[in-house]
Design a protein around this motif. Structure first.
Motif, PDB file in Angstrom:
ATOM      1  N   GLY A  17       0.819  -1.209   0.090  1.00 14.21           N
ATOM      2  CA  GLY A  17       0.199  -0.092   0.031  1.00 14.21           C
ATOM      3  C   GLY A  17       0.759   1.240  -0.124  1.00 14.21           C
ATOM      4  N   ALA A  18       0.255   2.278   0.558  1.00 13.86           N
ATOM      5  CA  ALA A  18       0.913   3.627   0.578  1.00 13.86           C
ATOM      6  C   ALA A  18       2.214   3.481   1.613  1.00 13.86           C
ATOM      7  CB  ALA A  18       0.083   4.598   1.114  1.00 13.86           C
ATOM      8  N   ARG A  19       1.988   3.063   2.725  1.00 12.82           N
ATOM      9  CA  ARG A  19       3.172   2.762   3.550  1.00 12.82           C
ATOM     10  C   ARG A  19       3.872   1.309   3.523  1.00 12.82           C
ATOM     11  NH1 ARG A  19       1.853   3.618   9.567  1.00 12.82           N
ATOM     12  NH2 ARG A  19       4.154   3.823   9.251  1.00 12.82           N
ATOM     13  N   PRO A  40       3.849  -2.395   7.061  1.00 10.26           N
ATOM     14  CA  PRO A  40       4.054  -2.058   8.680  1.00 10.26           C
ATOM     15  C   PRO A  40       3.777  -3.457   9.409  1.00 10.26           C
ATOM     16  CG  PRO A  40       3.586  -0.062   7.478  1.00 10.26           C
ATOM     17  CD  PRO A  40       3.171  -1.209   6.543  1.00 10.26           C
ATOM     18  N   ILE A  41       2.368  -3.774   9.197  1.00 10.19           N
ATOM     19  CA  ILE A  41       1.942  -4.685  10.179  1.00 10.19           C
ATOM     20  C   ILE A  41       2.544  -6.000  10.079  1.00 10.19           C
ATOM     21  CG2 ILE A  41       0.114  -5.582   8.666  1.00 10.19           C
ATOM     22  CD1 ILE A  41      -1.867  -5.685  11.187  1.00 10.19           C
ATOM     23  N   CYS A  42       3.202  -6.427   9.027  1.00 10.93           N
ATOM     24  CA  CYS A  42       3.883  -7.536   8.766  1.00 10.93           C
ATOM     25  C   CYS A  42       5.351  -7.407   9.503  1.00 10.93           C
ATOM     26  CB  CYS A  42       3.891  -7.884   7.342  1.00 10.93           C
ATOM     27  SG  CYS A  42       2.406  -8.246   6.477  1.00 10.93           S
ATOM     28  N   HIS A  43       5.847  -6.442   9.503  1.00  9.76           N
ATOM     29  CA  HIS A  43       7.117  -6.009   9.788  1.00  9.76           C
ATOM     30  C   HIS A  43       7.067  -6.085  11.536  1.00  9.76           C
ATOM     31  CE1 HIS A  43      10.961  -3.108   9.776  1.00  9.76           C
ATOM     32  NE2 HIS A  43      11.182  -4.411   9.942  1.00  9.76           N
ATOM     33  N   ALA A  79      -4.322 -12.354   4.999  1.00 12.05           N
ATOM     34  CA  ALA A  79      -4.496 -12.592   3.758  1.00 12.05           C
ATOM     35  C   ALA A  79      -5.429 -11.732   2.923  1.00 12.05           C
ATOM     36  CB  ALA A  79      -4.442 -14.063   3.353  1.00 12.05           C
ATOM     37  N   ASN A  80      -6.498 -11.541   3.401  1.00  8.13           N
ATOM     38  CA  ASN A  80      -7.557 -10.960   2.651  1.00  8.13           C
ATOM     39  C   ASN A  80      -7.879  -9.325   3.145  1.00  8.13           C
ATOM     40  OD1 ASN A  80      -8.598 -13.199   1.305  1.00  8.13           O
ATOM     41  ND2 ASN A  80      -9.626 -13.859   2.832  1.00  8.13           N
ATOM     42  N   LYS A  81      -7.125  -8.815   3.910  1.00  7.84           N
ATOM     43  CA  LYS A  81      -7.161  -7.537   4.313  1.00  7.84           C
ATOM     44  C   LYS A  81      -6.739  -6.438   3.092  1.00  7.84           C
ATOM     45  CE  LYS A  81      -8.127  -8.720   8.506  1.00  7.84           C
ATOM     46  NZ  LYS A  81      -8.835  -9.767   8.620  1.00  7.84           N
ATOM     47  N   HIS A  86      -4.180  -1.833   8.786  1.00  6.89           N
ATOM     48  CA  HIS A  86      -3.390  -1.737  10.484  1.00  6.89           C
ATOM     49  C   HIS A  86      -4.317  -2.153  11.515  1.00  6.89           C
ATOM     50  CE1 HIS A  86      -0.296  -0.468  13.176  1.00  6.89           C
ATOM     51  NE2 HIS A  86      -1.254  -0.174  13.546  1.00  6.89           N
ATOM     52  N   ALA A  87      -3.660  -2.783  12.402  1.00  2.54           N
ATOM     53  CA  ALA A  87      -4.456  -3.320  13.603  1.00  2.54           C
ATOM     54  C   ALA A  87      -3.178  -3.392  14.623  1.00  2.54           C
ATOM     55  CB  ALA A  87      -4.812  -4.616  13.473  1.00  2.54           C
TER      56      ALA A  87
END
Length: 94
Positions: A17-19, A40-43, A79-81, A86-87
């Motif tokens: 995405g953008a980030r 970022p959430i995966c990182h 996967a489907n987000k 972000h959460a």
């Protein structure tokens, strides 16, 4: 650029995405230089489940990281987000 050529997250495979954050597959503190693009959430999920010492031993091997049941569950959940989803990331107590 078509969707086929869109850059994807190294961990989850979703379009970025953008980030975008760059992740050192071997931590910079341990001499790592190579980076891969991540959401970022995966990182945050990677660093919530692995210490720098663990990442030094296996971080460049995505398949080995996904042998961790909790991280594999996270990848399946996200996967489907949408790309910029972000959460809060649950962290393990070490």
């Amino acid at each position: 650029m078509s969707d086929v050529d869109a850059p994807v997250c190294w961990l989850c495979g979703r379009p970025l995405g953008a980030r975008v954050q760059q992740h050192h597959t071997v931590p910079k503190a341990k001499g790592g230089r190579s980076t891969v693009p991540l959401h970022p959430i995966c990182h945050k999920a990677i660093h919530a489940h692995f210490t720098n010492a663990q990442l030094m031993r296996q971080g460049a091997d995505r398949a080995r990281l996904l042998e961790n049941a909790e991280l594999a569950g996270f990848v399946q959940w996200v996967a489907n987000k949408p790309p910029d989803f972000h959460a809060p990331t649950r962290t393990k107590r070490r």
